[in-house]
Write a protein that holds these residues in place. Structure first.
Motif, short mmCIF file in Angstrom:
data_model
loop_
_atom_site.label_atom_id
_atom_site.label_comp_id
_atom_site.label_asym_id
_atom_site.label_seq_id
_atom_site.Cartn_x
_atom_site.Cartn_y
_atom_site.Cartn_z
N ARG A 75 0.89 -1.38 0.02
CA ARG A 75 0.10 -0.07 0.08
C ARG A 75 0.83 1.31 0.10
NH1 ARG A 75 -5.10 1.78 2.25
NH2 ARG A 75 -5.39 4.10 1.64
N THR A 80 -3.63 0.19 -3.49
CA THR A 80 -3.15 -1.10 -2.78
C THR A 80 -3.12 -1.97 -3.93
OG1 THR A 80 -4.47 -0.56 -0.80
CG2 THR A 80 -4.00 -2.85 -1.27
N ALA A 220 -8.26 -1.98 3.73
CA ALA A 220 -7.05 -1.58 4.12
C ALA A 220 -6.94 -0.23 5.18
CB ALA A 220 -6.17 -0.76 2.88
#
Length: 382
Positions: A75, A80, A220
């Motif tokens: 990331r 990502t 994320a």
């Protein structure tokens, strides 16, 4: 009434600070649980991606067992990117695996992307091909009906790859989204007396190749929020600059956070940063390829698990020979030097943030970690 309300607010604020201020809060266990949750979430995402490429996948892979697919995920400040194997162990093909699928990449744009319909992850798959002019290529496939794209690939082999026991093949994926490179290292067991291995390096698929959209995603933001909750109370030389850059792989987890150090905001030579604290690094080596404790402590014996507080302050220093090095100090006590490691340091003229990991066919157990922040780029052997 006002006094009671004021006291309640004070208690609430103190409670929030207390939950964030204990340097030993949770130790390694909640961190490893957070890492495992993110890594495990990559498996069903890979499964869905492979399902969308059912028209290209060899029929021989359909009866494979439910072993986890190898994967690496990174990331940066925008995207990502997950890279994984379109198979489950054991490695299913003879070497070199020409005309076989080697890579699945899944790219999830930043949640701030527009329009929202473009924010879903998209998958692309690559086959290794023999190039007409000699050598090798990767052929990337994307959305149905769109032409595939071929890019050059470098294939390096070491040792005797003939008739190897595929049950002993270990696979690791590396990715450097900064340089838009992707690679796979295939190791025949971990036996140093028979260093048979193969390394295939190529480039990520171009953004101009539309991918196949997926419904699942990697959360994320939840991972980063949990990481921040665990690490935020540890003393630091400067306030951290969020968001972090991070990567996950079978053998390693790394999360790097830049400091709001005023000297990092300038545009002068790198020499101005010598002696400065740049940021902090959470780096945990994981037992791999099988569960159990690992004795691989890396350079300077600084990655030795178990570690109840695997956070390290990064300071740029000079080596006696004139080159640069990174001094690793205790995050809560920058005067407590844990190790000083040689590093490749250069200016980052692009001003981007990112993290990558690269493997070396001659030394597959010591990958190189690359950190790129605005103004500076650092490469460390881990």
């Amino acid at each position: 009434m006002k006094r009671t309300l004021f006291q309640a607010l004070v208690l609430l604020v103190l409670g929030m600070l207390a939950g964030c201020s204990n340097p030993a809060q949770g130790g390694l266990e909640p961190l490893s649980q957070n890492d495992a949750a993110l890594y495990d979430a990559g498996q069903p995402l890979l499964d869905e991606a492979l399902g969308t490429f059912g028209d290209l996948m060899p029929q021989s892979l359909s009866p494979q067992a439910a072993s986890p697919r190898p994967l690496t995920v990174v990331r940066d400040s925008e995207d990502t990117v997950l890279i994984g194997g379109p198979w489950r162990p054991p490695f299913p093909w003879p070497l070199p695996p020409v005309d076989k699928p080697l890579f699945i990449t899944i790219k999830r744009p930043s949640p701030e992307c527009t329009p929202p319909s473009r924010c879903y992850p998209q998958a692309r798959m690559a086959f290794l091909r023999q190039a007409p002019q000699g050598g090798y290529e990767l052929e990337w496939f994307g959305a149905p009906g769109t032409p595939s794209v071929r890019v050059p690939a470098q294939v390096e082999a070491q040792g005797n790859l003939e008739g190897v026991d595929r049950e002993k093949i270990i696979v690791q994926f590396s990715i450097n989204p900064i340089e838009k490179e992707i690679d796979i290292i295939i190791i025949i067991g971990k036996d140093a007396s028979n260093p048979a291995r193969m390394h295939i390096v190529s480039s990520l698929p171009p953004d101009t190749l539309p991918g196949r959209p997926l419904n699942r995603t990697l959360d994320a933001e939840t991972y980063e929020a949990r990481f921040r909750e665990i690490c935020c109370g540890r003393p630091k030389p400067f306030p951290p600059s969020w968001p972090p850059v991070w990567l996950q792989r079978e053998d390693v987890v790394a999360v790097a956070v830049l400091y709001n150090n005023p000297k990092l905001q300038g545009s002068g030579p790198i020499e101005e940063l010598v002696g400065e604290n740049l940021g902090f690094l959470y780096l945990r080596k994981k037992p791999w390829p099988s569960p159990g404790p690992t004795t691989d402590c890396g350079p300077g014996n600084v990655w030795c698990p178990p570690n109840t507080d695997p956070f390290l302050n990064l300071r740029l220093v000079r080596n006696p020979d004139g080159g640069y090095a990174v001094q690793l100090t205790k995050l809560g006590d920058p005067n407590q030097v844990i190790a000083t490691l040689p590093a490749q340091v250069s200016a980052n003229d692009e001003g981007t943030r990112g993290v990558g990991i690269e493997d070396d066919i001659a030394s597959p157990n010591t990958p190189t970690l690359e950190l790129r922040w605005p103004r500076i780029r650092i490469r460390l052997i881990i």
